[in-house]
Design an enzyme around this catalytic site. Structure first.
Site, short mmCIF file in Angstrom:
data_model
loop_
_atom_site.label_atom_id
_atom_site.label_comp_id
_atom_site.label_asym_id
_atom_site.label_seq_id
_atom_site.Cartn_x
_atom_site.Cartn_y
_atom_site.Cartn_z
N CYS A 84 0.83 -1.21 0.00
CA CYS A 84 0.00 0.00 0.00
C CYS A 84 0.86 1.26 0.00
O CYS A 84 1.98 1.28 0.50
CB CYS A 84 -0.91 0.00 1.23
SG CYS A 84 -2.06 -1.38 1.23
N ASP A 85 0.30 2.33 -0.55
CA ASP A 85 1.00 3.60 -0.59
C ASP A 85 0.51 4.50 0.56
O ASP A 85 -0.21 4.04 1.45
CB ASP A 85 0.83 4.27 -1.96
CG ASP A 85 -0.63 4.47 -2.34
OD1 ASP A 85 -1.50 4.53 -1.44
OD2 ASP A 85 -0.90 4.58 -3.55
N LEU A 86 0.91 5.76 0.54
CA LEU A 86 0.56 6.68 1.63
C LEU A 86 -0.94 6.88 1.80
O LEU A 86 -1.40 7.21 2.89
CB LEU A 86 1.24 8.03 1.40
CG LEU A 86 2.75 8.05 1.61
CD1 LEU A 86 3.33 9.39 1.22
CD2 LEU A 86 3.10 7.71 3.05
#
Length: 149
Positions: free
Chosen positions: A20-22
């Site tokens: 997952c990203d930010l």
């Protein structure tokens, strides 16, 4: 109620935190990784090995990838990734989908592959045997998904 769609092969996977990203959703590049993993596992299920094929002078290469993103996966989501393969001229085409366990479609893609035999692009004749094994496999191991949206 929607009818299930038949696929030749599929897997159930779970999103890991590091994918997952930010924003807390799966980074777009990971959807392509999920699709690639599904193709590789499909290959193994058919009794083929990329390493053995390479040793015989036959290599498969991705020629083109097109992915449409519908909804985001999040950490911990369980999802299904499935495919159908078809031959189109000299190419092997994989129609792929990623569906969250609640039936929501998250991504769909089309991956085109070509074969190179001893350094030369083939006309795809090696795909005939693959397609025959794929059909036999999917008859004995059906993978149906109901996609709600």
């Amino acid at each position: 109620m929607k009818q299930p769609i038949k696929y030749q092969y599929g897997l159930t996977l779970k999103v890991r935190d590091y994918e997952c990203d930010l924003q807390g959703v799966v980074n777009n590049s990971n959807y392509q990784c999920y699709m690639e993993h599904t193709r590789h596992e499909f290959w193994l299920a058919l009794g083929d090995s990329f390493a053995e094929m390479h040793d015989l002078g036959l290599d498969l290469f991705v020629y083109k990838v097109s992915i449409t993103y519908h909804r985001s996966l999040r950490s911990g989501d369980t999802f299904h990734t499935a495919l159908r393969a078809r031959r189109e001229g000299a190419k092997l085409i994989f129609d792929q989908v990623i569906v969250r366990s609640d039936g929501v479609k998250c991504a769909s893609g089309v991956v085109e592959a070509v074969a190179v035999q001893n350094g030369r692009t083939t006309r795809g004749e090696c795909f005939d045997g693959i397609m025959a094994r794929a059909e036999a496999y999917s008859e004995s191991h059906p993978y149906d998904l109901t996609i709600l949206s």
